[in-house]
Each structure stands twice: as structure tokens, then as C-alpha cells.
Scaffold this motif. Sequence first.
Motif, PDB file in Angstrom:
ATOM      1  N   GLU A  36     141.217   0.461   7.703  1.00 17.42           N
ATOM      2  CA  GLU A  36     139.838   0.014   7.529  1.00 17.42           C
ATOM      3  C   GLU A  36     139.162  -0.151   8.893  1.00 17.42           C
ATOM      4  N   ILE A  37     139.895  -0.724   9.857  1.00 20.23           N
ATOM      5  CA  ILE A  37     139.345  -0.880  11.208  1.00 20.23           C
ATOM      6  C   ILE A  37     139.057   0.484  11.822  1.00 20.23           C
ATOM      7  N   GLU A  38     139.966   1.413  11.653  1.00 17.83           N
ATOM      8  CA  GLU A  38     139.764   2.774  12.175  1.00 17.83           C
ATOM      9  C   GLU A  38     138.515   3.409  11.568  1.00 17.83           C
ATOM     10  N   ASP A  39     138.331   3.257  10.270  1.00 18.39           N
ATOM     11  CA  ASP A  39     137.166   3.831   9.594  1.00 18.39           C
ATOM     12  C   ASP A  39     135.865   3.203  10.101  1.00 18.39           C
ATOM     13  N   ILE A  40     135.903   1.895  10.344  1.00 21.42           N
ATOM     14  CA  ILE A  40     134.719   1.202  10.873  1.00 21.42           C
ATOM     15  C   ILE A  40     134.351   1.763  12.238  1.00 21.42           C
ATOM     16  N   PHE A  41     135.341   1.881  13.120  1.00 22.60           N
ATOM     17  CA  PHE A  41     135.078   2.393  14.466  1.00 22.60           C
ATOM     18  C   PHE A  41     134.568   3.834  14.418  1.00 22.60           C
ATOM     19  N   ASN A  42     135.176   4.652  13.604  1.00 24.98           N
ATOM     20  CA  ASN A  42     134.754   6.051  13.522  1.00 24.98           C
ATOM     21  C   ASN A  42     133.306   6.152  13.055  1.00 24.98           C
ATOM     22  N   PHE A  43     132.936   5.372  12.059  1.00 29.46           N
ATOM     23  CA  PHE A  43     131.571   5.405  11.554  1.00 29.46           C
ATOM     24  C   PHE A  43     130.591   4.907  12.625  1.00 29.46           C
ATOM     25  N   PHE A  44     130.995   3.865  13.334  1.00 32.83           N
ATOM     26  CA  PHE A  44     130.168   3.314  14.413  1.00 32.83           C
ATOM     27  C   PHE A  44     129.932   4.351  15.502  1.00 32.83           C
ATOM     28  N   PHE A  45     130.994   5.033  15.914  1.00 29.83           N
ATOM     29  CA  PHE A  45     130.870   6.028  16.979  1.00 29.83           C
ATOM     30  C   PHE A  45     130.062   7.247  16.532  1.00 29.83           C
ATOM     31  N   ILE A  46     130.273   7.706  15.307  1.00 33.09           N
ATOM     32  CA  ILE A  46     129.542   8.860  14.784  1.00 33.09           C
ATOM     33  C   ILE A  46     128.039   8.592  14.798  1.00 33.09           C
ATOM     34  N   ASN A  47     127.682   7.320  14.614  1.00 32.63           N
ATOM     35  CA  ASN A  47     126.271   6.944  14.581  1.00 32.63           C
ATOM     36  C   ASN A  47     125.791   6.366  15.918  1.00 32.63           C
ATOM     37  N   LYS A  48     126.352   6.906  17.003  1.00 35.78           N
ATOM     38  CA  LYS A  48     125.907   6.657  18.379  1.00 35.78           C
ATOM     39  C   LYS A  48     126.161   5.242  18.875  1.00 35.78           C
ATOM     40  N   GLY A  49     127.094   4.535  18.245  1.00 34.66           N
ATOM     41  CA  GLY A  49     127.483   3.233  18.754  1.00 34.66           C
ATOM     42  C   GLY A  49     128.414   3.381  19.950  1.00 34.66           C
ATOM     43  N   MET A  50     128.228   2.539  20.962  1.00 38.30           N
ATOM     44  CA  MET A  50     129.084   2.577  22.150  1.00 38.30           C
ATOM     45  C   MET A  50     129.628   1.206  22.515  1.00 38.30           C
ATOM     46  N   TYR A  51     128.838   0.157  22.268  1.00 35.29           N
ATOM     47  CA  TYR A  51     129.182  -1.169  22.771  1.00 35.29           C
ATOM     48  C   TYR A  51     130.084  -1.917  21.790  1.00 35.29           C
ATOM     49  N   ILE A  52     131.154  -2.500  22.337  1.00 34.08           N
ATOM     50  CA  ILE A  52     132.127  -3.263  21.557  1.00 34.08           C
ATOM     51  C   ILE A  52     132.239  -4.650  22.169  1.00 34.08           C
ATOM     52  N   ASP A  53     132.145  -5.679  21.342  1.00 32.90           N
ATOM     53  CA  ASP A  53     132.229  -7.060  21.826  1.00 32.90           C
ATOM     54  C   ASP A  53     133.532  -7.691  21.373  1.00 32.90           C
ATOM     55  N   THR A  54     134.243  -8.323  22.314  1.00 31.40           N
ATOM     56  CA  THR A  54     135.487  -9.005  21.990  1.00 31.40           C
ATOM     57  C   THR A  54     135.640 -10.214  22.913  1.00 31.40           C
ATOM     58  N   ALA A  55     136.805 -10.836  22.899  1.00 31.97           N
ATOM     59  CA  ALA A  55     137.084 -11.978  23.772  1.00 31.97           C
ATOM     60  C   ALA A  55     138.584 -12.209  23.811  1.00 31.97           C
ATOM     61  N   GLN A  56     139.050 -12.812  24.913  1.00 30.28           N
ATOM     62  CA  GLN A  56     140.489 -13.069  25.022  1.00 30.28           C
ATOM     63  C   GLN A  56     140.974 -14.078  23.996  1.00 30.28           C
ATOM     64  N   ASN A  57     140.097 -14.965  23.522  1.00 35.59           N
ATOM     65  CA  ASN A  57     140.560 -15.957  22.551  1.00 35.59           C
ATOM     66  C   ASN A  57     140.223 -15.569  21.117  1.00 35.59           C
ATOM     67  N   TYR A  58     139.979 -14.268  20.877  1.00 40.31           N
ATOM     68  CA  TYR A  58     139.813 -13.771  19.512  1.00 40.31           C
ATOM     69  C   TYR A  58     141.162 -13.282  18.973  1.00 40.31           C
ATOM     70  N   GLY A  59     142.179 -14.102  19.089  1.00 44.51           N
ATOM     71  CA  GLY A  59     143.490 -13.716  18.587  1.00 44.51           C
ATOM     72  C   GLY A  59     143.989 -12.449  19.264  1.00 44.51           C
ATOM     73  N   ASP A  60     144.382 -11.455  18.444  1.00 47.69           N
ATOM     74  CA  ASP A  60     144.886 -10.180  18.970  1.00 47.69           C
ATOM     75  C   ASP A  60     143.806  -9.109  19.023  1.00 47.69           C
ATOM     76  N   SER A  61     142.558  -9.518  18.990  1.00 48.33           N
ATOM     77  CA  SER A  61     141.469  -8.546  18.894  1.00 48.33           C
ATOM     78  C   SER A  61     141.525  -7.489  19.991  1.00 48.33           C
ATOM     79  N   GLU A  62     141.708  -7.904  21.246  1.00 50.17           N
ATOM     80  CA  GLU A  62     141.702  -6.935  22.341  1.00 50.17           C
ATOM     81  C   GLU A  62     142.779  -5.868  22.148  1.00 50.17           C
ATOM     82  N   LYS A  63     143.979  -6.293  21.784  1.00 52.29           N
ATOM     83  CA  LYS A  63     145.070  -5.334  21.599  1.00 52.29           C
ATOM     84  C   LYS A  63     144.827  -4.444  20.385  1.00 52.29           C
ATOM     85  N   ILE A  64     144.324  -5.030  19.318  1.00 46.22           N
ATOM     86  CA  ILE A  64     144.095  -4.266  18.088  1.00 46.22           C
ATOM     87  C   ILE A  64     143.053  -3.182  18.300  1.00 46.22           C
TER      88      ILE A  64
END
Length: 294
Positions: A36-64
Motif C-alpha cells: 500500500e505504501i509503495e502504491d501511494i508513493f508511485n501515484f504521488f510521483f506519477i502526479n509530479k510529487g517530489m517532496y516527502i516529509d518525515t522526522a526521526q521520531n516518527y517511529g521507523d518512518s525514515e527507514k520504511i
Amino acid sequence: MKDSNNDFSNFCLGTAQFGMNYGLDNLKDTKIKNKEIEDIFNFFFINKGMYIDTAQNYGDSEKIISKYLSKDSKVITKFKFDDGMSIEEVATKSLMNLNIPLLDTVLIHNTEALVGGRSALDQLIKLKDQKFTKNIGISIYSLKDIWGSSIDFGKEILSCIDVLQIQGNAFDKSFFDEENLKDINKDIRIDMRSIFLQGVLLQDISILNSMFPKFYKELNLWETYCKQNSLPKLNAALLNLPNHNRLNSLTLFGCRSLKEIQEIKYTIESIDELDSLKFSSDFPKELIDPRLWK
């Protein structure tokens, strides 16, 4: 939206929900599947999305999310700045987690670090000087977070940073002081986050009233507004963004599924600027500031 792009070029994909329980929907404690995460990213990129927001204290978000970044991705991440920390080690950890050579933006995540001294600001500037990141900034809930020490230090902070990330949504339109900030730093980029107030604006009223019984009256104003104007809540939330027609700005949003990001995209395409339908009620800080929820 009127006079704005119908793609994600001025939007930023929030990723807290991929690494931790975040927002009302994530209280269900159901982990989002990798596909599901992969599909979200692919759709975002296909529609000219570039910016991704995360944080070190968002659990494992950076690694995922490192598995799904494209070569054109621009990553915004946030650190908690503490006395005695090695900011270089913190930044290196994020670069390793994300598997990228350079961060687009680093933001101070704990604005209380700016109260009582300039150590955090100096460390932030060091990250840019040492080429860990292209841009630096702070993530705040209120302009009071900047003016906490003094007006002069607040002006110094704003003059040094490239990005100011602040909450803005249908319930919280308190941030209208943009021109004054531009007088201090004409090049500052002002981004809006929490555009759905962590899901509150999209949630069923019966659930909201059970979670926030103290704010029954205020929450029903939103419900009535949507019904009277025949607006689905997603349309109403996007219609009432404080900044959606501003060019030098990003609008952050989060989603949990391909279906959700598709709905956001299609709503962006269909919505018009209708000043007569704007929602203008004032809400108490205890409702609009998630840090105060209990």
C-alpha cells in the motif's frame, strides 16, 4: 483548485503514519502494508510529487520510506535539538536511514529548544554550512513559538531560516501574518501542515463527539457547514486551506491508502475557489492544537 496546479507539484507527502500510530485513523493500530505504501508513493510521483516529509521520531518512518524514494525525491525531515547532542551524528543517522546523500530540508521539531539561547539555531545553521542539507527551518504550531524568547531573537530566527512549517486548516486559520514575515525574510518558504487536523476534519461526527465531548458545539458547526453547502468533508477541508493559491509554498498531507491519495488528487482537480462558502468559525486552542488533546 482555481489558479493552481492540479497535480502534486506544490504538495508534500507526510509519512508519520507509515512509521507510527498517527492521527485519528491510525488509532486503529493497523499497520499499513508495504504494498500500500509503495502504491501511494508511485501515484504521488506519477502526479509530479517530489517532496516527502518525515522526522526521526516518527517511529521507523525514515527507514520504511527509504525503499520507495525516487531519484527526484526531496526529503524534509525534523530533529529534536538538545544540548550536548552531536548534530552531525543526528544528520548522518537520517541520511543512513533514508539512504540518500543529501537532505533537502532539516527542521527543528521541538521549538522549546529555541527558548533561552541560540544553541539550537547555531546547530541548525551548522548543518547547512556543512552541506548536510540544502535548507533549514522550524516546524511550529503558532507564531508564539518563534517570539517565545524575544521579538529580536524571533526576527533573527526568521532571517536565518529558509522554511517555516506551520499548521493551517479549516479550524485553524490563525496564520495570516505572512507579509510581516516576508518583510523580515523575503525568501522564506511558508508551508502548511495538518491540513486535515490529523483526520478530525474528515471524521464522522458521532466519533468526534465521543472523542471530544467538550467541543460538541464547535464540531457540529463544521458538520452543519458541510451539509448546508453540500460539500463532502474532503472537499470542504481542501477548499478552506489558508495557503492553497500561494505559489512559494508546500501543502503537506497524509494518507493511509492508494484510494485516499487518489481521492485527494481528484478533489484537487474538481474544487473551485468559492469565497461565499468559506468556513470562518473560531475554535479554542484545546481543539485545534493536537498537543493538548487528552
